[in-house]
Design an enzyme around this catalytic site. Structure first.
Site, PDB file in Angstrom:
ATOM      1  N   THR A  35       0.766  -1.162   0.056  1.00 20.54           N
ATOM      2  CA  THR A  35       0.068   0.029  -0.395  1.00 20.54           C
ATOM      3  C   THR A  35       0.776   0.925  -0.075  1.00 20.54           C
ATOM      4  OG1 THR A  35      -1.036  -0.876   1.486  1.00 20.54           O
ATOM      5  CG2 THR A  35      -2.136   1.169   1.398  1.00 20.54           C
TER       6      THR A  35
ATOM      7  N   ALA B 236      13.573  19.826  -4.450  1.00 22.64           N
ATOM      8  CA  ALA B 236      15.406  19.239  -3.795  1.00 22.64           C
ATOM      9  C   ALA B 236      16.265  20.208  -4.755  1.00 22.64           C
ATOM     10  CB  ALA B 236      14.785  17.469  -4.136  1.00 22.64           C
TER      11      ALA B 236
ATOM     12  N   GLU C  51      10.283   9.824   8.643  1.00 19.92           N
ATOM     13  CA  GLU C  51       9.413  10.609   9.370  1.00 19.92           C
ATOM     14  C   GLU C  51       7.302   9.385   8.784  1.00 19.92           C
ATOM     15  OE1 GLU C  51       7.256  12.629  10.861  1.00 19.92           O
ATOM     16  OE2 GLU C  51       8.857  14.910  10.029  1.00 19.92           O
TER      17      GLU C  51
ATOM     18  N   GLY D 296       1.583   8.994  10.083  1.00 18.74           N
ATOM     19  CA  GLY D 296       1.551   8.916   8.508  1.00 18.74           C
ATOM     20  C   GLY D 296       2.501  10.463   7.854  1.00 18.74           C
TER      21      GLY D 296
ATOM     22  N   GLU E   1      -7.274  -4.532  10.534  1.00 17.02           N
ATOM     23  CA  GLU E   1      -6.849  -5.927   9.874  1.00 17.02           C
ATOM     24  C   GLU E   1      -7.664  -6.607  10.251  1.00 17.02           C
ATOM     25  OE1 GLU E   1      -3.119  -5.243   9.053  1.00 17.02           O
ATOM     26  OE2 GLU E   1      -2.225  -3.697   9.986  1.00 17.02           O
TER      27      GLU E   1
ATOM     28  N   ASP F 127       0.738  -1.177  18.461  1.00 19.17           N
ATOM     29  CA  ASP F 127       1.210  -0.425  17.525  1.00 19.17           C
ATOM     30  C   ASP F 127       1.523   1.884  18.406  1.00 19.17           C
ATOM     31  OD1 ASP F 127       1.833   1.157  14.421  1.00 19.17           O
ATOM     32  OD2 ASP F 127       0.031   2.033  15.679  1.00 19.17           O
TER      33      ASP F 127
ATOM     34  N   LYS G 211       4.885   3.992  18.352  1.00 20.63           N
ATOM     35  CA  LYS G 211       5.199   5.505  18.179  1.00 20.63           C
ATOM     36  C   LYS G 211       5.529   6.439  19.097  1.00 20.63           C
ATOM     37  CE  LYS G 211       1.990   4.294  14.826  1.00 20.63           C
ATOM     38  NZ  LYS G 211      -0.137   4.368  13.678  1.00 20.63           N
TER      39      LYS G 211
END
Lengths: 440, 440
Positions: free
Chosen positions: B13, B33, B129, B134, B190, B201, B205
């Site tokens: 994904t 950039a 990051e 996200g 999920e 999870d 983080k």
């Protein structure tokens, strides 16, 4: 490695905060930056005051040029403000090979092109996180955090004074003038509040964000600027009844034929987070094509919040000044030779939706005539709120308020429709028009 | 200058999103950039699927080591996930002198110390990051934007699945199991949701943010982790009546004697912005001593939001890889030789306030006995809500709910008081305890 030596030009509120935070957190900052960062020289016209802030260990002078001329100084912080002396000093510091940190949004929004070009030519950095939204790292988010995205729009509450005033007007049902006086008493508004309440300060900041988001030069002269001085308690109340809050927004947006750049009061759906940003706080929404909606919130002004941004810039320079100057983060996010010439649109070409308040005679056929004009202009109506005459003008009153929310339309079309409605004999006072932003 | 060549390990994904966004916005990214950034090689066990995503112009292999061995590849993106293969590949990429971008929070929260040390020794960057929240550039905000500050605490909604479930439970008054099934049907949870709903999870983080905020090593094994599976619709309703929302928060905090690191459901005042973050959205509050409260909001997961963060890391590397490696932004914000050994506190030493729900007999003296135990433990009460027995158990019921909000107390003290209350014959069911965070 020896500490980075910083020279400070102007030690008022933000300068004092910068000095104190650098001192208080010096250990933590050194552990992050890999070197100490010390203010070793301060220039201020009021040498006594400066001395009372920094003590005896720091050299204090009344001549900013002495700081710039000092070969030991690596970075110059400009906190003088304004366009005149500040511009000359920033350019001289660049010419002397110093990196520059500034909180001066007015200077950069108007003279940024010249200043950034000089810095690029000399290979030094001009950092300005503190220029927009105080302590919120929004410049960093836009210039580095969201580089993957085609930015679609930015909408921000970027002036704390006006947000404080609008919050108080809503909370207490008071009119603008009353709250302004209160804000001045509390120190939230300056003695001469013009730059804040007329939207100029917000427009400086929106101009900088617009350039960074879309890779266009800073163009403050193209910004549409409207303040909050004409807002009435009644409009705030009607907006509330319709599910909206009124906020002064700085908006920049990528449209089909150009870039929108505008500051004005706007109705925002009450359920949006940004509608619930109260008091002197700031918040900026950024919409990117990949990331979707993001929002950044915090204190937009004040001594230490602004110092937080100034010092973050110092640490950035300490960490990154050794990077290849041609590839380092560009001042306006895009490489200087890759700027776009897409135009900033005149307000008449901006598409948005509207809140209209008409003071009308309480007689048959008024609504039909008004809505007929809108229909004739191709403007479609989202909602209508008509108050009983007695509620508005007191018992026996013969006039009433007619509130109309429209769907999206071109501003020029709306201007013409308003002129036509204004000419109706049953429309008794100047029509109030406030733009509406769904921010979805 | 020739484009930066990127090798991608694992094209699910997020990998697909990264490829598509890099293609769609390639011009804009190149203008930012200073060089093109191109995925030129992809490794995935499912070569056919990979080929269907990237077309014929990109080399596709089933062996990740072929990507690492390719001398033309400058940066390796690891999107395989998990601790096993991913760890080996990241270390091999570092050893081969490649910069690494990863979204793998589990890997870094557990093996970050080893991985960052290897990267520092080799002089390459490991950027992550995308590992936290996200598309929100929260790592950048913490590591660069707020470097002036002694961070005081961070509290975040950093798991979209659980926030979606809690939002639905509140909106619709449904119980956890019902909403979980709905979330699975909609793709917000999920098939095996354990890592999300048990808080693992979020703890990965929070562990990363804790290290960056306080300059301590990643210590996932010291994190307190409690999920949302035991929350009832009743608790959400009672919280609402008391002016609170229940959110799963990842919290890390500087306390007098150590660092708090914990994930658990918490009551948050309904008027806080973060309490109004709904659905699968993420938000992180950061409190710094200079800046005050800041908040960062956006999509915490999904293909393109996560890709937004992955690509921002690629652009960062393109811009900054030439900077002196010893001074460049450190992986965990602080220089590797300047990390702190301040301990992560056991949960029994954490100080916070509490919501307690006791199912009690509806008879005289119950409240006195319960509050007597709290008083004996030195725990002071902020509010009490006692429901009529009929409301809770139906007409003629002999039991009722007793809700107590406490002021700050040490968790160990609360544990003992709860055990004592639990032993009362008039307490009819296991006591529910949810922590309360004012976030002010």
């Amino acid at each position: 490695m020896k500490p980075i030596q910083v020279g400070l030009l102007g030690i008022g509120t933000v300068g004092s905060g910068t000095f104190h935070v650098l001192q208080r957190n010096q250990e933590e900052i050194r552990r992050r930056a890999g070197r100490g960062i010390e203010i070793t020289m301060v220039a201020d016209l009021d040498v006594e005051r400066a001395r009372s802030v920094v003590g005896d260990q720091v050299q204090v002078v009344n001549d900013a040029r002495a700081v710039i001329a000092n070969p030991d100084i690596d970075i110059v912080i400009e906190l003088i403000g304004g366009y005149g002396v500040a511009k000359a000093l920033v350019l001289e510091a660049i010419a002397a090979g110093k990196h520059v940190v500034t909180a001066n949004k007015a200077l950069l929004a108007v003279h940024g092109t010249e200043i950034f070009a000089a810095a690029s030519a000399k290979g030094v950095m001009v950092a300005f996180e503190a220029a927009v939204a105080g302590g919120i790292p929004i410049i960093k988010a836009l210039r580095e955090g969201l580089t993957a995205n085609a930015i679609q729009w930015i909408a921000g509450i970027i002036n704390g004074t006006t947000n404080f005033i609008l919050s108080e007007m809503r909370d207490k049902g008071l009119d603008f003038e009353v709250v302004l006086k209160e804000a001045q008493r509390l120190g939230y508004a300056e003695a001469d509040p013009t730059f804040d309440i007329e939207g100029v300060d917000a427009a400086h900041k929106a101009t900088l964000m617009s350039a960074i988001a879309f890779g266009i030069p800073v163009q403050f002269d193209k910004a549409y600027v409207e303040g909050i001085t004409k807002l009435s308690a009644a409009d705030i109340r009607y907006a509330e009844q319709l599910g909206y809050r009124i906020k002064l927004l700085g908006i920049t947006k990528r449209a089909a034929n150009g870039i929108e750049l505008r500051v004005h009061p706007a109705l925002v759906p009450a359920k949006r987070l940004i509608a619930n940003v109260e008091g002197a706080m700031n918040a900026v929404m950024v919409q990117g094509d990949a990331v979707g909606t993001t929002l950044y919130y915090g204190k937009g002004a004040g001594s230490e919040p602004t110092a937080s941004a100034v010092i973050a810039d110092l640490v950035d320079i300490a960490r990154l000044h050794t990077a290849d100057a041609a590839q380092r983060v560009p001042h306006l996010a895009f490489q200087p030779d890759e700027m776009s010439d897409v135009p900033v649109l005149p307000m008449s070409q901006v598409v948005t939706s509207y809140y209209l308040r008409l003071s009308v005679s309480d007689e048959a056929g008024v609504l039909a005539r008004v809505t007929g004009i809108l229909a004739g202009a191709g403007i479609s109506i989202d909602a209508v709120l008509q108050r009983e005459a007695d509620e508005v003008g007191g018992e026996g009153s013969t006039h009433t308020d007619l509130i109309i929310l429209t769907h999206d339309t071109v501003e020029g079309t709306m201007d013409r429709a308003i002129a036509e409605m204004q000419a109706l004999p049953t429309v008794l006072a100047p029509i109030t028009r406030i733009r509406k932003e769904e921010l979805a």
